[in-house]
Design an enzyme around this catalytic site. Sequence first.
Site, PDB file in Angstrom:
ATOM      1  N   LYS A 128      88.284 -12.282  16.823  1.00  0.00           N
ATOM      2  CA  LYS A 128      89.441 -11.604  17.425  1.00  0.00           C
ATOM      3  C   LYS A 128      88.947 -10.281  17.971  1.00  0.00           C
ATOM      4  O   LYS A 128      87.977  -9.719  17.480  1.00  0.00           O
ATOM      5  CB  LYS A 128      90.520 -11.334  16.378  1.00  0.00           C
ATOM      6  CG  LYS A 128      91.900 -11.143  16.974  1.00  0.00           C
ATOM      7  CD  LYS A 128      92.556 -12.478  17.284  1.00  0.00           C
ATOM      8  CE  LYS A 128      93.847 -12.338  18.027  1.00  0.00           C
ATOM      9  NZ  LYS A 128      94.539 -13.642  18.120  1.00  0.00           N
ATOM     10  N   ASP A 168      96.211 -12.673  23.733  1.00  0.00           N
ATOM     11  CA  ASP A 168      97.056 -12.499  22.544  1.00  0.00           C
ATOM     12  C   ASP A 168      98.111 -11.478  22.982  1.00  0.00           C
ATOM     13  O   ASP A 168      98.361 -11.324  24.193  1.00  0.00           O
ATOM     14  CB  ASP A 168      96.225 -12.005  21.341  1.00  0.00           C
ATOM     15  CG  ASP A 168      96.995 -12.106  20.020  1.00  0.00           C
ATOM     16  OD1 ASP A 168      97.127 -13.206  19.482  1.00  0.00           O
ATOM     17  OD2 ASP A 168      97.500 -11.068  19.532  1.00  0.00           O
TER      18      ASP A 168
HETATM   19  P1  NDP Z   1     103.187 -11.227  24.114  1.00  0.00           P
HETATM   20  O1  NDP Z   1     102.507  -9.948  24.356  1.00  0.00           O
HETATM   21  O2  NDP Z   1     103.379 -12.188  25.218  1.00  0.00           O
HETATM   22  O3  NDP Z   1     104.610 -10.982  23.442  1.00  0.00           O
HETATM   23  C1  NDP Z   1     104.720 -10.295  22.246  1.00  0.00           C
HETATM   24  C2  NDP Z   1     106.177 -10.251  21.858  1.00  0.00           C
HETATM   25  O4  NDP Z   1     106.270  -9.759  20.527  1.00  0.00           O
HETATM   26  C3  NDP Z   1     106.980  -9.293  22.717  1.00  0.00           C
HETATM   27  O5  NDP Z   1     108.305  -9.730  22.790  1.00  0.00           O
HETATM   28  C4  NDP Z   1     106.863  -7.995  21.936  1.00  0.00           C
HETATM   29  O6  NDP Z   1     107.895  -7.066  22.203  1.00  0.00           O
HETATM   30  C5  NDP Z   1     106.951  -8.486  20.524  1.00  0.00           C
HETATM   31  N1  NDP Z   1     106.228  -7.553  19.648  1.00  0.00           N
HETATM   32  C6  NDP Z   1     104.926  -7.196  19.726  1.00  0.00           C
HETATM   33  N2  NDP Z   1     104.629  -6.281  18.802  1.00  0.00           N
HETATM   34  C7  NDP Z   1     105.763  -6.042  18.137  1.00  0.00           C
HETATM   35  C8  NDP Z   1     106.096  -5.207  17.062  1.00  0.00           C
HETATM   36  N3  NDP Z   1     105.180  -4.406  16.477  1.00  0.00           N
HETATM   37  N4  NDP Z   1     107.370  -5.245  16.624  1.00  0.00           N
HETATM   38  C9  NDP Z   1     108.293  -6.058  17.210  1.00  0.00           C
HETATM   39  N5  NDP Z   1     108.033  -6.870  18.225  1.00  0.00           N
HETATM   40  C10 NDP Z   1     106.799  -6.870  18.682  1.00  0.00           C
HETATM   41  O7  NDP Z   1     102.339 -11.917  22.924  1.00  0.00           O
HETATM   42  P2  NDP Z   1     102.320 -13.434  22.465  1.00  0.00           P
HETATM   43  O8  NDP Z   1     103.640 -14.075  22.674  1.00  0.00           O
HETATM   44  O9  NDP Z   1     101.106 -14.047  23.027  1.00  0.00           O
HETATM   45  O10 NDP Z   1     102.050 -13.259  20.891  1.00  0.00           O
HETATM   46  C11 NDP Z   1     103.091 -13.251  19.922  1.00  0.00           C
HETATM   47  C12 NDP Z   1     102.514 -13.635  18.577  1.00  0.00           C
HETATM   48  O11 NDP Z   1     101.941 -14.941  18.652  1.00  0.00           O
HETATM   49  C13 NDP Z   1     101.392 -12.742  18.050  1.00  0.00           C
HETATM   50  O12 NDP Z   1     101.473 -12.683  16.647  1.00  0.00           O
HETATM   51  C14 NDP Z   1     100.136 -13.483  18.454  1.00  0.00           C
HETATM   52  O13 NDP Z   1      99.045 -13.132  17.646  1.00  0.00           O
HETATM   53  C15 NDP Z   1     100.581 -14.906  18.211  1.00  0.00           C
HETATM   54  N6  NDP Z   1      99.831 -15.951  18.891  1.00  0.00           N
HETATM   55  C16 NDP Z   1      99.653 -15.949  20.237  1.00  0.00           C
HETATM   56  C17 NDP Z   1      98.968 -16.978  20.853  1.00  0.00           C
HETATM   57  C18 NDP Z   1      98.812 -17.077  22.326  1.00  0.00           C
HETATM   58  O14 NDP Z   1      98.264 -18.077  22.795  1.00  0.00           O
HETATM   59  N7  NDP Z   1      99.272 -16.113  23.114  1.00  0.00           N
HETATM   60  C19 NDP Z   1      98.362 -18.077  20.062  1.00  0.00           C
HETATM   61  C20 NDP Z   1      98.679 -18.012  18.659  1.00  0.00           C
HETATM   62  C21 NDP Z   1      99.356 -16.985  18.112  1.00  0.00           C
HETATM   63  P3  NDP Z   1     107.592  -5.751  23.075  1.00  0.00           P
HETATM   64  O15 NDP Z   1     107.510  -6.211  24.490  1.00  0.00           O
HETATM   65  O16 NDP Z   1     108.724  -4.857  22.807  1.00  0.00           O
HETATM   66  O17 NDP Z   1     106.271  -5.201  22.564  1.00  0.00           O
HETATM   67  O1  2IT Z   2      95.986 -16.266  17.745  1.00  0.00           O
HETATM   68  C1  2IT Z   2      95.550 -17.124  18.534  1.00  0.00           C
HETATM   69  O2  2IT Z   2      95.254 -18.272  18.147  1.00  0.00           O
HETATM   70  C2  2IT Z   2      95.391 -16.776  19.947  1.00  0.00           C
HETATM   71  N1  2IT Z   2      95.762 -15.670  20.330  1.00  0.00           N
HETATM   72  C3  2IT Z   2      94.777 -17.740  20.910  1.00  0.00           C
HETATM   73  C4  2IT Z   2      93.276 -17.676  20.854  1.00  0.00           C
HETATM   74  C5  2IT Z   2      92.546 -18.491  21.879  1.00  0.00           C
HETATM   75  O3  2IT Z   2      91.312 -18.375  21.868  1.00  0.00           O
HETATM   76  O4  2IT Z   2      93.143 -19.219  22.669  1.00  0.00           O
END
Ligand code: NDP
Ligand code: 2IT
Length: 449
Positions: A128, A168
Amino acid sequence: MLKSEYLQNVYTQVVTRDPDQREFHQAVLEVLESLDQVIGRFPQYQERGIVETFVEPERMICFRVPWVDDQGHVQVNRGYRIQFSSTIGPYKGGLRFHPTVNLSILKFLGFEQILKNSLTGLPMGGAKGGADFDPKGKSDGEVMRFCQSFMTELNRHIGQFVDVPAGDIGVGGREIGYLFGQYRRIRGSYDAGVLTGKGLAFGGSLVRTEATGYGLCYITQEMLRVLKNDSFEGKTVVISGSGNVAIFATEKATQLGAKVVALSDSNGYIHDPNGINLDVVKDIKLNRRGRIREYAAEVPGSTYHEGFRGIWTIPCDIALPCATQNEIDGDIAETIVKNGAMAVAEGANMPCRPEAIRVFQEAGLLFAPAKAANAGGVATSGLEMSQNSIRHAWTFEEVDEKLKGIMVNIFHNIYNASIECGVPGDLVVGANIAGFKKVADVMLAQGTI
Ligand code: NDP
Ligand code: 2IT
């Protein structure tokens, strides 16, 4: 206190070495608690020092990221890449750009990623990275210059057979494009497989954008089918967040017959009892990079409420936390249970605190832990790497079918592991043991030192 003296000593060393890294301790302790139930069957792990090796990253890279803002001022952020484990494949995992990024958060995420990637069945190690950069309110030019500076240092540490970053929080298609452009410029070579989540016109995979949210719904659907003879059909769903994972979880849950009634961001949440209009959400979040509060102004019958935790007071059958770590504590979990939910599946990484998980499990809710439930994103990254290697692009349907197959397999793998561990249906233990055992056995086979 862990029953195994060996595991307790490993945990004590983790805490003593980095006393402030609370998120990392939390992620490690959960895995050690699962291992505690079965460690007696595997004396070789202690004899060969596997667990203490497993919890220490192979390499941690930390670097400065200077860039120039639109006013011509120099800004300096801190960048990181935690190359945690390359036991079963090149390091693989996302990059997070968020002001809260620090070593504890990236080590917890990298640690979880090892086990998650192991569960996908694809040959990927765990990593990460990211920076304490806040993309909010930054212009496109500022984001581009930041990404270029970040990659100017990162490029020497990555490669298609070495370490393959992706997105992420705060890192999506736009950022991956800028990062890839800088990598190509510096290296003078078109190594498409060095990053995943790329644009479709330069080596990206169909379905990667949707994959985490879709995968979350596929595994939830299989869990409902096998353990409750039920499905998403007719269910009310609450999803926190409104980013990549939340949006595409909303899309798939809706396609599977559910009604998603709420979404949030870090400021507050919207409630739409008629079911979220996803076209409006996509326009606000993906086209305009706006805030979720704008939804209530555009959709009659919906309301906006300040404060992101309040979303969990809305009654639902299925809760899908898709925002960030530790958003659900024991009290919120009690509320979700009291309101009659039947299942919780983690789209975000570690969104539920340990006491929340206990509340769900003791109340008999189905609970799918992040390292299994959100593995669809990295699994599809693995499929993107395969397509880059064979210089070919599969159709949407082909990738979607593979993703579905992987998520269904993960469910059965972790469910069977829970049975073998003597705790049928405890998918936390199932995911931790199934994910760990594969990597640990390869460490034994390869020799760890
Ligand atoms: P984005 O940046 O697209 O969206 C993040 C969302 O979470 C936004 O709505 C944001 O709100 C909110 N958020 C972020 N930080 C906080 C906080 N401290 N408190 C409250 N809300 C918060 O990210 P993703 O959708 O990609 O990621 C969301 C989650 O999924 C994370 O935990 C990430 O690690 C996990 N994840 C993502 C993957 C991917 O492929 N993208 C794969 C697997 C897991 P705001 O705009 O107000 O910050
Ligand atoms: O938390 C996760 O699994 C991710 N943000 C995706 C990682 C990736 O390499 O696609």
